[in-house]
Design a protein around this motif. Sequence first.
Motif, short mmCIF file in Angstrom:
data_model
loop_
_atom_site.label_atom_id
_atom_site.label_comp_id
_atom_site.label_asym_id
_atom_site.label_seq_id
_atom_site.Cartn_x
_atom_site.Cartn_y
_atom_site.Cartn_z
N LYS A 205 -4.69 -6.37 12.43
CA LYS A 205 -6.07 -5.95 12.18
C LYS A 205 -6.25 -4.45 12.47
N LEU A 206 -5.89 -4.02 13.66
CA LEU A 206 -6.05 -2.59 13.98
C LEU A 206 -4.76 -1.81 13.77
N PHE A 207 -3.64 -2.46 13.95
CA PHE A 207 -2.34 -1.88 13.59
C PHE A 207 -1.91 -2.69 12.37
N ALA A 208 -2.35 -2.25 11.21
CA ALA A 208 -2.24 -3.08 10.00
C ALA A 208 -1.06 -2.62 9.15
N VAL A 209 -0.11 -3.51 8.98
CA VAL A 209 1.10 -3.18 8.23
C VAL A 209 1.08 -3.91 6.89
N THR A 210 1.09 -3.15 5.81
CA THR A 210 1.17 -3.73 4.48
C THR A 210 2.57 -3.46 3.93
N THR A 211 3.27 -4.50 3.50
CA THR A 211 4.58 -4.25 2.90
C THR A 211 4.48 -4.49 1.39
N PHE A 212 5.38 -3.83 0.67
CA PHE A 212 5.43 -4.05 -0.78
C PHE A 212 6.87 -3.94 -1.25
N GLY A 213 7.10 -4.43 -2.47
CA GLY A 213 8.43 -4.27 -3.07
C GLY A 213 9.17 -5.59 -3.17
N GLU A 214 10.13 -5.61 -4.07
CA GLU A 214 10.96 -6.78 -4.30
C GLU A 214 12.43 -6.42 -4.07
N SER A 215 13.23 -7.46 -3.87
CA SER A 215 14.64 -7.25 -3.54
C SER A 215 15.39 -6.43 -4.59
N HIS A 216 15.07 -6.66 -5.87
CA HIS A 216 15.79 -5.95 -6.94
C HIS A 216 14.88 -4.98 -7.69
N GLY A 217 13.70 -4.69 -7.13
CA GLY A 217 12.85 -3.65 -7.71
C GLY A 217 13.38 -2.28 -7.32
N ALA B 232 12.23 -0.13 -5.22
CA ALA B 232 12.10 0.24 -3.80
C ALA B 232 11.30 -0.82 -3.06
N ILE B 233 11.42 -0.76 -1.74
CA ILE B 233 10.53 -1.54 -0.88
C ILE B 233 9.83 -0.51 0.03
N GLY B 234 8.72 -0.91 0.61
CA GLY B 234 8.03 0.05 1.45
C GLY B 234 6.94 -0.59 2.28
N CYS B 235 6.31 0.24 3.09
CA CYS B 235 5.18 -0.26 3.87
C CYS B 235 4.19 0.86 4.13
N VAL B 236 2.96 0.45 4.38
CA VAL B 236 1.92 1.38 4.83
C VAL B 236 1.41 0.85 6.16
N ILE B 237 1.46 1.70 7.19
CA ILE B 237 0.99 1.29 8.52
C ILE B 237 -0.31 2.04 8.78
N ASP B 238 -1.38 1.30 8.86
CA ASP B 238 -2.67 1.95 9.10
C ASP B 238 -3.14 1.63 10.52
N GLY B 239 -3.60 2.63 11.23
CA GLY B 239 -4.14 2.40 12.57
C GLY B 239 -3.21 2.83 13.68
N CYS B 240 -2.12 3.51 13.33
CA CYS B 240 -1.21 3.98 14.40
C CYS B 240 -1.91 5.09 15.19
N PRO B 241 -1.93 4.99 16.50
CA PRO B 241 -2.54 6.07 17.29
C PRO B 241 -1.84 7.40 17.00
N PRO B 242 -2.58 8.51 17.03
CA PRO B 242 -1.97 9.81 16.75
C PRO B 242 -1.07 10.28 17.89
N GLY B 243 -0.17 11.18 17.54
CA GLY B 243 0.63 11.85 18.57
C GLY B 243 1.92 11.15 18.93
N LEU B 244 2.22 10.03 18.25
CA LEU B 244 3.46 9.30 18.58
C LEU B 244 4.63 9.93 17.81
N PRO B 245 5.73 10.26 18.49
CA PRO B 245 6.88 10.81 17.78
C PRO B 245 7.42 9.80 16.76
N ILE B 246 7.64 10.24 15.53
CA ILE B 246 8.16 9.34 14.49
C ILE B 246 9.26 10.07 13.75
N ASP B 247 10.40 9.39 13.64
CA ASP B 247 11.58 10.07 13.13
C ASP B 247 12.31 9.12 12.18
#
Length: 363
Positions: A8-20, A22-37
């Motif tokens: 709900k607040l850390f909302a992860v949407t995934t998309f894509g198929e095995s043979h499409g 690409a696959i991917g995700c959108v993460i909405d609600g991540c607090p700012p300032g977190l190191p991401i690499d």
Amino acid sequence: MSSNTFGKLFAVTTFGESHGPAIGCVIDGCPPGLPIDAARIEQALKRRATGRSRHTSQRHEADAVEILSGVFEGHSTGAPIALLVRNTDARSKDYTKIAEQFRPGHADWTYHKKYGIRDYRGGGRSSARETTMRVAAGVIARDYLATLGIQIRGYLAQLGPIRTDTRLLLDSVDDNPFFCPDPERVAELETFMDQLRKSGDSVGARVNVIASGVPAGLGEPVYGKLDAEIAAAMMSINAVKGVEIGAGFAAVEQPGTVHRDEITPQGFLSNHAGGILGGISSGQDILVSMVYKPTSSLRLPGRTLNTAGEEVDIVTTGRHDPCVGIRATPIAEAMLALVLMDQYLRHRAQCGDVGIIGPDISQ
Ligand code: EPS
């Protein structure tokens, strides 16, 4: 309705198929300032990937992570984080033979019944390939949770008939391709899997996950109970057929005097509740266990129907995991992280200024 978003607040949407493409995700609600690499996420994806050993599917994906949004100068900005992984080793011709047949025990049948159209290549959206993005999002959740002192660790507890929870040497879990916590069992697993692979059959597995350092208070009675959301999260992983929290189904035989976790000034005397009471974390370790069914893509012939409703024998060739549970530990860890991350943000939103009354004996 469609349901491709988790949380709900850390909302992860995934998309894509095995043979499409690409696959991917959108993460909405991540607090700012977190190191991401991206490199760190790729490291985590390697733990889950196919082709790490002879005991899993031999598809060799690059699993290179592109960060498209939400990260500036290596830190989350609070904007949606979009991650993309291009599929680089799909071999769709393996699936032409079964394009119009339903693998018994597979989602082929129900996807066809529900949608009337099915991307048969590699199982399309029903493929375990999708779990790549759960693990990617899980890295971000785990990194945030680590700043709160929360650690999540999983292990293989059983593979087919072989119990592997005989000794819990959790530091050795990553030293073998099974995530087995008892190094003395690994040779037995290798032999079992070699024989199984030769036979063409498949087998199920049990995976356990533990979250430690979880503060008391996470969980939203009554429809967002922590255990309810953990069960839903685990059940959403491909092939999971059963989930237990704490004593789980063993509770049926436990007298109340055994099952209750007595409370002393020094803490709880046991943890049959698996760290959750009334749908709320108690401060004890959260104990989750789940069972993965045997893989349904088999080269051994089986009876089924084709899309015309005719009886046919099906044989599935191509690259498959004889036991999907072997690669499932990082996925289960990631799902537990996603639940705890989301529940933490939700708890903070509603109860962030509630003080604990009395001594906190749960830590
Ligand atoms: C899978 C079938 C296989 C696995 C795949 C999951 O795909 P393919 O037949 O295209 O090789 O390799 O796993 C992955 C690609 C992955 O990254 O996990 C299935 O039917 O679920």
